[in-house]
Write a protein that holds these residues in place. Structure first.
Motif, PDB file in Angstrom:
ATOM      1  N   GLN A 207       0.800  -1.217   0.000  1.00  0.00           N
ATOM      2  CA  GLN A 207       0.000   0.000   0.000  1.00  0.00           C
ATOM      3  C   GLN A 207       0.836   1.271   0.000  1.00  0.00           C
ATOM      4  N   ILE A 208       2.000   1.249   0.616  1.00  0.00           N
ATOM      5  CA  ILE A 208       2.836   2.455   0.629  1.00  0.00           C
ATOM      6  C   ILE A 208       3.834   2.424  -0.514  1.00  0.00           C
ATOM      7  N   TRP A 209       4.749   1.445  -0.491  1.00  0.00           N
ATOM      8  CA  TRP A 209       5.807   1.456  -1.501  1.00  0.00           C
ATOM      9  C   TRP A 209       5.267   1.259  -2.917  1.00  0.00           C
ATOM     10  N   SER A 210       4.365   0.284  -3.092  1.00  0.00           N
ATOM     11  CA  SER A 210       3.861   0.032  -4.435  1.00  0.00           C
ATOM     12  C   SER A 210       3.075   1.213  -4.981  1.00  0.00           C
ATOM     13  N   GLU A 211       2.343   1.884  -4.109  1.00  0.00           N
ATOM     14  CA  GLU A 211       1.592   3.041  -4.580  1.00  0.00           C
ATOM     15  C   GLU A 211       2.518   4.198  -4.927  1.00  0.00           C
ATOM     16  N   ILE A 212       3.607   4.344  -4.162  1.00  0.00           N
ATOM     17  CA  ILE A 212       4.591   5.366  -4.504  1.00  0.00           C
ATOM     18  C   ILE A 212       5.259   5.017  -5.824  1.00  0.00           C
ATOM     19  N   GLY A 213       5.656   3.730  -5.953  1.00  0.00           N
ATOM     20  CA  GLY A 213       6.398   3.310  -7.117  1.00  0.00           C
ATOM     21  C   GLY A 213       5.589   3.242  -8.386  1.00  0.00           C
ATOM     22  N   LYS A 214       4.288   3.060  -8.271  1.00  0.00           N
ATOM     23  CA  LYS A 214       3.474   2.923  -9.475  1.00  0.00           C
ATOM     24  C   LYS A 214       2.266   3.857  -9.471  1.00  0.00           C
ATOM     25  N   GLY A 215       1.505   3.831  -8.369  1.00  0.00           N
ATOM     26  CA  GLY A 215       0.253   4.580  -8.343  1.00  0.00           C
ATOM     27  C   GLY A 215       0.404   6.060  -8.610  1.00  0.00           C
ATOM     28  N   TYR A 216       1.440   6.671  -8.009  1.00  0.00           N
ATOM     29  CA  TYR A 216       1.683   8.086  -8.245  1.00  0.00           C
ATOM     30  C   TYR A 216       2.241   8.325  -9.642  1.00  0.00           C
ATOM     31  N   LEU A 217       3.131   7.415 -10.083  1.00  0.00           N
ATOM     32  CA  LEU A 217       3.842   7.654 -11.323  1.00  0.00           C
ATOM     33  C   LEU A 217       2.996   7.426 -12.570  1.00  0.00           C
ATOM     34  N   ASP A 218       1.936   6.635 -12.474  1.00  0.00           N
ATOM     35  CA  ASP A 218       1.078   6.498 -13.648  1.00  0.00           C
ATOM     36  C   ASP A 218      -0.280   7.181 -13.464  1.00  0.00           C
ATOM     37  N   GLY A 219      -0.442   7.877 -12.342  1.00  0.00           N
ATOM     38  CA  GLY A 219      -1.661   8.643 -12.121  1.00  0.00           C
ATOM     39  C   GLY A 219      -2.850   7.828 -11.646  1.00  0.00           C
ATOM     40  N   SER A 220      -2.671   6.494 -11.517  1.00  0.00           N
ATOM     41  CA  SER A 220      -3.818   5.650 -11.188  1.00  0.00           C
ATOM     42  C   SER A 220      -4.283   5.832  -9.747  1.00  0.00           C
ATOM     43  N   LEU A 221      -3.385   6.210  -8.849  1.00  0.00           N
ATOM     44  CA  LEU A 221      -3.772   6.373  -7.451  1.00  0.00           C
ATOM     45  C   LEU A 221      -4.787   7.495  -7.294  1.00  0.00           C
ATOM     46  N   GLU A 222      -4.566   8.594  -8.000  1.00  0.00           N
ATOM     47  CA  GLU A 222      -5.472   9.735  -7.896  1.00  0.00           C
ATOM     48  C   GLU A 222      -6.853   9.418  -8.449  1.00  0.00           C
ATOM     49  N   LYS A 223      -6.945   8.397  -9.291  1.00  0.00           N
ATOM     50  CA  LYS A 223      -8.220   8.069  -9.925  1.00  0.00           C
ATOM     51  C   LYS A 223      -9.018   7.038  -9.144  1.00  0.00           C
ATOM     52  N   SER A 224      -8.470   6.563  -8.035  1.00  0.00           N
ATOM     53  CA  SER A 224      -9.163   5.572  -7.221  1.00  0.00           C
ATOM     54  C   SER A 224      -9.216   6.066  -5.779  1.00  0.00           C
ATOM     55  N   SER A 225     -10.378   6.521  -5.360  1.00  0.00           N
ATOM     56  CA  SER A 225     -10.519   7.058  -4.005  1.00  0.00           C
ATOM     57  C   SER A 225     -10.307   5.971  -2.952  1.00  0.00           C
ATOM     58  N   SER A 226     -10.698   4.723  -3.247  1.00  0.00           N
ATOM     59  CA  SER A 226     -10.526   3.651  -2.270  1.00  0.00           C
ATOM     60  C   SER A 226      -9.048   3.306  -2.098  1.00  0.00           C
ATOM     61  N   ARG A 227      -8.316   3.204  -3.217  1.00  0.00           N
ATOM     62  CA  ARG A 227      -6.884   2.928  -3.140  1.00  0.00           C
ATOM     63  C   ARG A 227      -6.159   4.035  -2.396  1.00  0.00           C
ATOM     64  N   LYS A 228      -6.504   5.269  -2.726  1.00  0.00           N
ATOM     65  CA  LYS A 228      -5.838   6.388  -2.083  1.00  0.00           C
ATOM     66  C   LYS A 228      -6.147   6.410  -0.593  1.00  0.00           C
ATOM     67  N   GLY A 229      -7.371   6.044  -0.233  1.00  0.00           N
ATOM     68  CA  GLY A 229      -7.749   5.998   1.177  1.00  0.00           C
ATOM     69  C   GLY A 229      -6.954   4.956   1.946  1.00  0.00           C
TER      70      GLY A 229
END
Length: 470
Positions: A207-229
């Protein structure tokens, strides 16, 4: 007539602005060759997603546009540098750790208002704290490594050994105990650090490292409120644990581990927590993956293992490795350098252009995000002979060592987390190679997942056999 002229000029300005807004493909980032945004809001984010990772996207970008190329990250222009010469021009004037800078930015850590001077002092404190902690606790590193190697020695020769699981465990124990103290001196405490009613190992790694390594860099984290939460919850919980550890250590007035060194400084509680987060997160991931890839590559070459074994025997004999003997293990250093290069251990770094700069003939405006496409450069055929081959002997050449240093993987520019990882990996190799032979499983090819730190896509397995005393 004058009114008409004013109207005509105004109309043209409005028309041009509308075209730029409605048709983003007509824009270029800073006049540097590269991609136009494919979407007004997301820029080239979908292109990054389509390529599978930011690293793969940068490979194709530089293949098409050369060593200095541009693209759009959301509505923001980005410049990527993909060759040693261009990286040298940008890295040398800045003298900052682009990996740490990028990680802190992604975590949202921007504390401190004292300007560049304060940043330099804080960085120096951080580096010194890691170095002193490692030296003061070196016997603990030896103990943890020997425990793992002893476990491997007890395995039947045909048993498959999972490198990712075992070496992540070693990295977790080493980093948490050296960063935060004896509270994490056994497996139960390490597990409790990662879990408060849930499996925090999953929270931390996924949830922390993978989201930093991928979610932020491809913009997908910002598009998923549940993932970001889930990500923000995991980050908040871990920050709370780190703050509580700092308070506990401060009241005990101990001075043996990383957090103790920070507590002796003038840093605020928030700054101490941030530095503990960066070290425990980046230190663990970089250490684990350097060790995983090093043993994986060694398992593919009996010749390299034997050459390393001979150096270890010549330098150490039957004694355990020590801090003062590590610099004498030159071939071991070459093995680790080649591991970092072949695996593209840290394929991406970045920094914000604080003042206007220039690379070749290209002007990089102030506040432009500059990507260091290290993964591209580490396997550039113009820099490295047969770049996809694991060959530690290449670092016998001065040109290879110089290029590696210019990229920030050795010398004064090396990030402190990588220096820490090199030391732990050296201890691991010195113990494993003198006691065991590593064997690759037939038919298994370790594929790379390139994010902020390259990780095997799947579990990587080897078998081990005892090395004869002769």
């Amino acid at each position: 007539m004058l009114d008409f002229a004013i109207f005509a000029v105004t109309f043209v300005i409005i028309l041009v602005g509308a075209v730029l807004y409605l048709y983003p493909s007509s824009r270029r980032a800073s006049g540097i060759p590269g991609l136009n945004p494919t979407d007004e809001k997301d820029g080239n984010l979908q292109d990054i997603v389509n390529r599978g990772s930011l690293h793969e996207f940068l490979v194709s970008l530089h293949q098409e546009f050369g060593s200095v190329a541009s693209f759009w990250f959301g509505g923001r222009p980005v410049v990527s540098l993909g060759a040693v010469k261009q990286l040298q021009q940008h890295i040398n004037p800045n003298h900052t750790d682009s990996f740490e800078t990028m990680l802190k930015s992604l975590l949202g850590y921007q504390s401190g208002t004292g300007g560049a001077g304060e940043s330099v002092i804080r960085k120096k404190l951080y580096e010194t704290a890691i170095s002193n902690t490692l030296e003061n606790n070196f016997p603990l590193v030896l103990k943890l490594v020997e425990e793992l190697v002893g476990k491997w020695r007890s395995f039947p020769e045909a048993q498959h050994t999972p490198l990712c699981a075992h070496l992540l465990g070693l990295a977790m124990k080493t980093v948490t105990q050296l960063a935060l103290g004896e509270r994490f001196g056994d497996d139960a405490q390490v597990i409790s650090f990662q879990s408060e009613g849930t499996d925090l190992l999953f929270c931390w790694r996924q949830q922390i490292w993978s989201e930093i390594g991928k979610g932020y860099l491809d913009g997908s984290l910002e598009k998923s409120s549940s993932r970001k939460g889930h990500y923000e919850k995991a980050l908040s919980e871990m920050e709370s644990v780190l703050l509580s550890v700092a308070k506990e250590r401060k009241s005990q007035r101990k001075q043996s581990v990383f957090v103790d060194a920070l507590l002796q400084s003038s840093l605020t509680e928030r700054q101490i927590m941030e530095d503990c987060m960066v070290f425990t997160l980046a230190g663990c991931v970089i250490t684990a993956n350097l060790c995983i890839w090093a043993l994986h590559f060694l398992s593919t070459s009996e010749e390299v293992q034997d050459k390393l074994y001979q150096e270890l025997q010549d330098v150490l004999g039957s004694d355990p490795v020590s801090v003062d003997k590590i610099p004498q293990l030159r071939y071991c250093q070459q093995v680790l350098n080649e591991t970092v290069r072949t695996a593209k251990l840290t394929p991406i770094a970045a920094r914000l252009q604080e003042v206007e700069g220039k690379v070749d003939q290209h002007v990089i405006p102030k506040q432009t995000l500059v990507i260091y496409a290290l993964g591209v450069v580490l396997q550039d055929a113009d820099t490295w002979d047969v770049p996809y081959r694991f060959d530690p002997d290449r670092f016998e050449e001065e040109s290879a060592r110089k290029s590696f240093c210019l990229l920030g993987f050795s010398g004064n520019q090396t990030c402190p987390e990588l220096r820490f990882a090199y030391t732990v990996a050296t201890v691991l190799l010195s113990s494993v190679v003198r006691q065991l032979k590593l064997h690759r499983l037939k038919g298994q090819a370790a594929e790379v997942r390139s994010e902020l730190v390259s990780t095997p896509k799947d579990e990587t397995w080897i078998t081990v056999s005892r090395r004869s005393s002769s």
